[in-house]
Scaffold this active site. Structure first.
Site, PDB file in Angstrom:
ATOM      1  N   ARG A 116      -4.768   1.368  -0.927  1.00 27.92           N
ATOM      2  CA  ARG A 116      -4.627  -0.040  -0.546  1.00 27.92           C
ATOM      3  C   ARG A 116      -4.523  -0.965  -1.744  1.00 27.92           C
ATOM      4  O   ARG A 116      -5.305  -0.876  -2.689  1.00 27.92           O
ATOM      5  CB  ARG A 116      -5.811  -0.482   0.312  1.00 27.92           C
ATOM      6  N   LEU A 117      -3.544  -1.877  -1.672  1.00 26.53           N
ATOM      7  CA  LEU A 117      -3.460  -3.031  -2.555  1.00 26.53           C
ATOM      8  C   LEU A 117      -3.842  -4.235  -1.706  1.00 26.53           C
ATOM      9  O   LEU A 117      -3.118  -4.624  -0.784  1.00 26.53           O
ATOM     10  CB  LEU A 117      -2.046  -3.200  -3.123  1.00 26.53           C
ATOM     11  N   SER A 168      11.126 -12.848  -4.349  1.00 25.61           N
ATOM     12  CA  SER A 168      12.397 -12.562  -4.999  1.00 25.61           C
ATOM     13  C   SER A 168      13.551 -12.864  -4.051  1.00 25.61           C
ATOM     14  O   SER A 168      13.353 -12.992  -2.842  1.00 25.61           O
ATOM     15  CB  SER A 168      12.438 -11.089  -5.445  1.00 25.61           C
ATOM     16  N   CYS A 172       0.846  -1.181   0.000  1.00 23.03           N
ATOM     17  CA  CYS A 172       0.000   0.000   0.000  1.00 23.03           C
ATOM     18  C   CYS A 172       0.887   1.238   0.000  1.00 23.03           C
ATOM     19  O   CYS A 172       2.097   1.168  -0.125  1.00 23.03           O
ATOM     20  CB  CYS A 172      -0.896   0.007   1.236  1.00 23.03           C
ATOM     21  N   GLU A 216       3.749  -6.027   5.227  1.00 21.89           N
ATOM     22  CA  GLU A 216       3.243  -7.319   5.705  1.00 21.89           C
ATOM     23  C   GLU A 216       3.937  -7.663   7.016  1.00 21.89           C
ATOM     24  O   GLU A 216       5.156  -7.513   7.142  1.00 21.89           O
ATOM     25  CB  GLU A 216       3.529  -8.430   4.680  1.00 21.89           C
TER      26      GLU A 216
END
Length: 629
Positions: free
Chosen positions: A50-51, A360, A2, A76
């Site tokens: 927000r995502l 990644s 986000c 997160e």
């Protein structure tokens, strides 16, 4: 993933300021296209994009708790379920499965010290309405961005620097001269500075706190510390396997599709192989260029086939490269002259068509000792036994040897103290070379000055660990993680880095220098740990990263393009155009590769046009003319 914009005002927020704050929030829509929210009272503004990744239905922000707290959170928290269960034992009840509700109740229970319990990547702001305290923090490794400005009107915080340019109160365009000097050394500006004098970055592992009527204060809650400890090789390998597997498992937490980047090396291979255990239909993504020797697609496909995962690849041309560059630099916020940012932008663009979260391998080299340059202390060991006077004479003699002569660099490096020789993975311009490039050159802003404090903290470490510590505090935060965040967020893609985890680092920090660099092998114990589990050639393959053919392009296809950028630039008060053009011509003629120096100048000039002259690449998007063979 986000993004947020916040403002803690020193007085009542004026009505005319509200739209500017909303425009700051709209500028980062790419960080969060799923939801738009704000909270405002007389003194405070919290804006959020927000995502959606977890608790898709109930994760809206800003998050309000019991009319006591207002929170915006980016990132997160991988141990949030564990922390939630601990709070439930203490009598707390939860109405959502979101991380931000856990943050609120952690703050309520433990106060500001709660941040020490978090395992993850994050930046956040908590507005404590009861105590009138504005409190924020950034994760231990600096994975998530945190820019701030404090002026007479109050304290502004934003996920991206570009937001500040949407508000007259924070539109700063004065370049920091020391930052510019350091940029020419590192190819980025080391934190906490930015290229702009009045805008700063909160350092990793730090908090920021402001009470009404007072200036902000910054405190450290976590710092990188190495603790090399001899021990059983087999036990250490088992611990490495276990902690990385656990980190990948936690990084897979998501209610949306998760995939992995895959190159030809060990880092992404380990992450992909472990992720497949938890998601058998895992997709992987690889990038390459249309130049022989500058692609890892074949190697990645070979690895993908052996692991039994799907691989999606994309080829970039020099036209793609040049035409998207202004937009890429706009997304980057600051000049970061790492050519690898461009392929990362394109592979993120491709991955975002399929998934929302991508894993990644960033951070493995810093954590486990993966850079080839870490061999240097061992290769130069013979100089440790020479008297300082002998080294002084040798270095003086080497200075008279023509450039390119075999052995010259070896002698010069061996006779130069570590703190003057090594400033991180990229050293672009030496101090004496900056005199011809910079209009406002100052002999005060030297390379040793830039890393003095870092070396002081690393004084007790062995040379290889000192190099790691320098890279943790410069290269990782200023280059690797900046391009990782900005290039993926440009396409609303959340990137997760399982190697940059507090528990993984705790295990890796105990490795001795021989367990990191063994003979000609980097990341020795990491490779050994997964050899039996992964029967792949990638385990022993040398690191390539994202190889970019700018050395060739600046001689041929992109020569005129680069020449025009320099000639047409209005940054004459900072950059000596004649010297820059000479570098470009000398590179074309050879024999020396000057491409990284040229690229560092070009990125600054394009950044200057966008952020100082305010010529957005989105206003009039035109294809850049390039030479075609």
């Amino acid at each position: 993933m986000c993004g947020f914009v916040t403002f803690f005002s020193n007085s009542t927020i004026a009505e005319e300021s509200k739209e500017s704050l909303r425009e700051m929030r709209r500028t980062i829509i790419h960080r969060g296209p799923n939801q738009d929210g704000e909270y405002m009272d007389d003194m405070l503004y919290l804006g959020f994009r927000r995502l959606s990744i977890l608790d898709l239905a109930n994760g809206q922000q800003p998050y309000s708790y019991n009319n006591e707290l207002e929170i915006v959170f980016n990132g997160e928290i991988y141990n949030y379920i564990y922390l939630r269960d601990e709070l439930i034992k203490e009598g707390y009840e939860f109405s959502t499965n979101s991380e931000v509700e856990v943050l609120a109740k952690l703050y309520k229970h433990f106060g500001e010290k709660f941040v020490e319990k978090l395992r993850g990547m994050f930046s956040f702001i908590i507005w404590d309405k009861v105590n009138k305290v504005f409190f924020g923090a950034r994760d231990p490794f600096g994975i998530k961005p945190f820019y701030y400005v404090e002026n007479e009107n109050g304290l502004y915080v934003a996920s991206e620097l570009k937001s500040f340019h949407c508000n007259e109160d924070t539109t700063y365009r004065e370049i920091d001269n020391e930052a510019l000097h350091n940029y020419l050394t590192f190819q980025f500006v080391p934190e906490p500075k930015t290229m702009l004098k009045d805008i700063k970055i909160l350092k990793p592992g730090h908090t920021i706190r402001k009470e009404y009527g007072k200036s902000h204060e910054i405190n450290c809650y976590y710092s990188i510390k190495f603790n090399p400890t001899p021990g059983s090789k087999d036990e250490k390998m088992e611990e490495i396997r276990k902690v990385i597997d656990d980190s990948v498992r936690l990084h897979m937490q998501s209610e949306v599709p998760v995939a992995s980047f895959l190159s030809g090396g060990i880092d992404s291979t380990v992450v992909t192989a472990l992720a497949k255990k938890y998601k058998p239909d895992l997709k992987t993504f690889t990038i390459g260029f249309d130049r022989q020797g500058y692609t890892e697609i074949d190697l990645a496909k070979e690895t993908a086939d052996k692991l039994g995962v799907e691989n999606i690849s994309k080829i970039i041309t020099h036209e793609d490269f040049a035409n998207e560059l202004p937009k890429i630099i706009w997304h980057m916020d600051e000049p970061v002259a790492d050519p690898a940012a461009i392929p990362l932008y394109f592979i993120a663009q491709e991955a975002a068509k399929h998934v929302t979260v991508i894993l990644s391998g960033e951070g493995s080299d810093e954590v486990f000792g993966g850079y080839t340059i870490y061999h240097e202390p061992n290769s130069l060991k013979m100089f440790n036994y020479m008297p300082s006077m002998v080294k002084k004479i040798l270095k003086s003699g080497a200075s008279m040897i023509p450039e390119g002569t075999r052995g010259k660099s070896f002698i010069e490096r061996g006779c130069t103290p570590m703190n003057e020789r090594y400033v991180g993975n990229a050293k672009i311009f030496l101090d004496n070379e900056k005199q011809t490039i910079l209009r406002n050159f100052s002999s005060d802003f030297t390379i040793p000055r830039a890393v003095k404090d870092i070396y002081a903290k690393a004084a007790s470490y062995d040379p290889i660990t000192q190099m790691q510590f320098v890279d943790f505090n410069t290269w990782l935060t200023g280059d690797i993680l900046v391009k990782a965040d900005r290039m993926t967020m440009a396409h609303s893609l959340e990137l997760r880095v399982p190697f940059l985890d507090k528990e993984v680092f705790r295990v890796a920090s105990k490795l001795t220098s021989e367990e990191k660099i063994n003979g000609h092998v980097t990341k020795y114990l990491l490779r050994e740990s997964f050899k039996s589990e992964l029967d792949l050639t990638a385990i022993d393959r040398k690191k390539l990263g994202y190889p970019v053919p700018i050395r060739l392009w600046l001689k041929d296809e992109l020569y005129s393009w680069a020449e025009n950028i320099i000639k047409e630039s209005n940054a004459d008060q900072y950059i000596n155009k004649a010297s820059a053009l000479k570098l470009l011509e000398d590179h074309r003629k050879g024999p020396f590769d000057l491409s990284r120096k040229i690229w560092t100048i070009l990125v600054f000039l394009i950044w200057y046009k966008i952020f100082i002259e305010n010529q957005s690449p989105f206003l009039e998007q035109k294809e850049i003319a390039v030479d075609r063979n």
